[in-house]
Design a protein around this motif. Structure first.
Motif, PDB file in Angstrom:
ATOM      1  N   CYS A   1      11.100 -12.291   3.702  1.00 58.73           N
ATOM      2  CA  CYS A   1      11.307 -10.992   3.041  1.00 58.73           C
ATOM      3  C   CYS A   1      11.294 -11.135   1.527  1.00 58.73           C
ATOM      4  O   CYS A   1      10.879 -10.207   0.816  1.00 58.73           O
ATOM      5  CB  CYS A   1      12.616 -10.370   3.508  1.00 58.73           C
ATOM      6  N   LEU A   2      11.729 -12.289   1.020  1.00 56.89           N
ATOM      7  CA  LEU A   2      11.697 -12.527  -0.423  1.00 56.89           C
ATOM      8  C   LEU A   2      10.267 -12.507  -0.947  1.00 56.89           C
ATOM      9  O   LEU A   2      10.013 -12.091  -2.081  1.00 56.89           O
ATOM     10  CB  LEU A   2      12.353 -13.881  -0.741  1.00 56.89           C
ATOM     11  N   LEU A   3       9.321 -12.953  -0.148  1.00 54.94           N
ATOM     12  CA  LEU A   3       7.899 -12.923  -0.521  1.00 54.94           C
ATOM     13  C   LEU A   3       7.247 -11.588  -0.179  1.00 54.94           C
ATOM     14  O   LEU A   3       6.392 -11.097  -0.917  1.00 54.94           O
ATOM     15  CB  LEU A   3       7.148 -14.055   0.191  1.00 54.94           C
ATOM     16  N   ILE A   4       7.669 -10.997   0.937  1.00 57.77           N
ATOM     17  CA  ILE A   4       7.087  -9.721   1.356  1.00 57.77           C
ATOM     18  C   ILE A   4       7.384  -8.625   0.342  1.00 57.77           C
ATOM     19  O   ILE A   4       6.512  -7.792   0.042  1.00 57.77           O
ATOM     20  CB  ILE A   4       7.618  -9.325   2.753  1.00 57.77           C
ATOM     21  N   ALA A   5       8.607  -8.618  -0.211  1.00 61.11           N
ATOM     22  CA  ALA A   5       9.016  -7.536  -1.113  1.00 61.11           C
ATOM     23  C   ALA A   5       8.103  -7.431  -2.341  1.00 61.11           C
ATOM     24  O   ALA A   5       7.528  -6.355  -2.590  1.00 61.11           O
ATOM     25  CB  ALA A   5      10.474  -7.712  -1.519  1.00 61.11           C
ATOM     26  N   PRO A   6       7.929  -8.491  -3.147  1.00 60.78           N
ATOM     27  CA  PRO A   6       7.014  -8.359  -4.289  1.00 60.78           C
ATOM     28  C   PRO A   6       5.569  -8.156  -3.875  1.00 60.78           C
ATOM     29  O   PRO A   6       4.800  -7.498  -4.587  1.00 60.78           O
ATOM     30  CB  PRO A   6       7.193  -9.676  -5.054  1.00 60.78           C
ATOM     31  N   PHE A   7       5.193  -8.699  -2.720  1.00 63.99           N
ATOM     32  CA  PHE A   7       3.824  -8.494  -2.232  1.00 63.99           C
ATOM     33  C   PHE A   7       3.571  -7.011  -1.972  1.00 63.99           C
ATOM     34  O   PHE A   7       2.548  -6.460  -2.400  1.00 63.99           O
ATOM     35  CB  PHE A   7       3.600  -9.300  -0.954  1.00 63.99           C
ATOM     36  N   LEU A   8       4.496  -6.352  -1.273  1.00 60.33           N
ATOM     37  CA  LEU A   8       4.309  -4.942  -0.932  1.00 60.33           C
ATOM     38  C   LEU A   8       4.249  -4.066  -2.171  1.00 60.33           C
ATOM     39  O   LEU A   8       3.387  -3.191  -2.281  1.00 60.33           O
ATOM     40  CB  LEU A   8       5.447  -4.461  -0.017  1.00 60.33           C
ATOM     41  N   PHE A   9       5.165  -4.322  -3.131  1.00 57.63           N
ATOM     42  CA  PHE A   9       5.180  -3.428  -4.287  1.00 57.63           C
ATOM     43  C   PHE A   9       4.017  -3.721  -5.233  1.00 57.63           C
ATOM     44  O   PHE A   9       3.500  -2.817  -5.878  1.00 57.63           O
ATOM     45  CB  PHE A   9       6.511  -3.499  -5.039  1.00 57.63           C
ATOM     46  N   ALA A  10       3.589  -4.980  -5.311  1.00 55.42           N
ATOM     47  CA  ALA A  10       2.401  -5.295  -6.109  1.00 55.42           C
ATOM     48  C   ALA A  10       1.170  -4.645  -5.494  1.00 55.42           C
ATOM     49  O   ALA A  10       0.285  -4.165  -6.204  1.00 55.42           O
ATOM     50  CB  ALA A  10       2.216  -6.801  -6.200  1.00 55.42           C
ATOM     51  N   LEU A  11       1.118  -4.610  -4.171  1.00 54.85           N
ATOM     52  CA  LEU A  11       0.006  -3.967  -3.480  1.00 54.85           C
ATOM     53  C   LEU A  11       0.022  -2.460  -3.750  1.00 54.85           C
ATOM     54  O   LEU A  11      -1.021  -1.849  -4.006  1.00 54.85           O
ATOM     55  CB  LEU A  11       0.101  -4.234  -1.977  1.00 54.85           C
TER      56      LEU A  11
END
Length: 303
Positions: free
Chosen positions: A87-97
């Protein structure tokens, strides 16, 4: 209102002061780098790597979200678990996307209407996609916990109205500033309207509603996923990393708005942590956004 004051007093007593101070100094340094040395501009528009609009933001968000968590885990001596790391990686990935993709599709044969409908659908489409992504995260990682704040049980609306009322004079003052008026109102993104857009108030209202839909995804993401969801692993310590991340998404906004977003993020995070609901924060956030729109329209005519 007493409950919210109680939440704030409790947070001030119970929060690890080292985590709060170090994280605050860190995000203050990031703000200084951004507005003094064009950090976001360099990462997003001047970097040599592929897809900088996405990649640059991912690096920025991962840093502003991950560094405070490094402090949290060091201070609390917590054990790392793969769901947390995922989730620590998913969070910035989702918002950057969400922030780093900007495609224009053919919705109308008329050039002016095509631009208009792309602007109208920009936020609602991203809100729906973010909702689907977060529901998937909830299903995988947090199915036995609160539904990322999507409940109104025991929610009292009066304190949020008072919070919104408190913001009115601050927004009125900001509406006289050139940097504020250079960014707002967002409504100017669709102006001038297509020549046959009648009545024009309807098409302007449609835009404001589309713009407003974005704040649902923001509250669900930051206060629902990053606070209520992450509290499963770190408790109330999830509030500070969320506020740092939240501040970094305002790097392109006026400096005053960026700085206040950190403290606003802390406030909304504290409230959502205790109420287990995002709707009070959504009301405040959406109300502020529309007040800023109104303030900029009035301020732009007066100053």
């Amino acid at each position: 209102m007493k409950k919210i004051v109680g939440y704030l007093n409790g947070f001030s007593r119970e929060v690890d002061k080292t985590i709060l101070v170090v994280s605050t100094l860190f995000i203050a340094g990031m703000v200084w780098l951004n507005y003094g040395a064009a950090l976001e501009e360099r990462l997003v528009h001047e970097a040599p790597y592929a897809f900088p609009e996405f990649t640059g933001r991912f690096f920025l968000f991962l840093l502003t979200f991950g560094f405070p968590y490094a402090i949290v885990f060091a201070r609390k001596k917590l054990k790392l678990h793969w769901p947390f790391l995922a989730c620590l990686l998913i969070a910035p990935f989702l918002f950057a996307l969400k922030a780093g993709t900007n495609s224009i599709v053919q919705l109308s044969a008329d050039y002016n209407w095509n631009l208009y409908w792309n602007e109208i659908l920009y936020w609602p489409v991203r809100t729906v996609l973010m909702f689907i992504a977060l529901v998937t995260c909830w299903w995988i990682f947090h199915r036995d916990k609160d539904r990322y704040g999507l409940n109104t049980k025991n929610l009292q609306w009066k304190p949020y109205w008072l919070m919104l009322l408190f913001m009115v004079p601050l927004i009125a003052a900001a509406s006289t500033q050139p940097d504020f008026l250079a960014t707002y109102p967002k409504l100017k993104n669709i102006l001038p309207l297509p020549p046959d857009a009648h009545p024009d108030w309807f098409y302007k209202l449609l835009y404001e509603l589309g713009y407003g839909s974005d704040f649902f995804s923001i509250e669900l993401f930051f206060r629902g996923f990053l606070v209520i969801g992450f509290s499963r692993w770190v408790g109330k310590e999830a509030i500070i990393p969320m506020a740092c991340f939240y501040c970094s998404i305002h790097f392109g906004k006026p400096l005053g708005e960026c700085i206040s977003s950190y403290f606003g993020g802390l406030l909304l995070g504290i409230v959502s942590y205790h109420t287990r609901s995002i709707y009070g924060g959504l009301m405040v956030h959406l109300g502020i956004a529309w007040l800023m729109e109104a303030g900029a329209i009035i301020g732009g005519k007066l100053f």
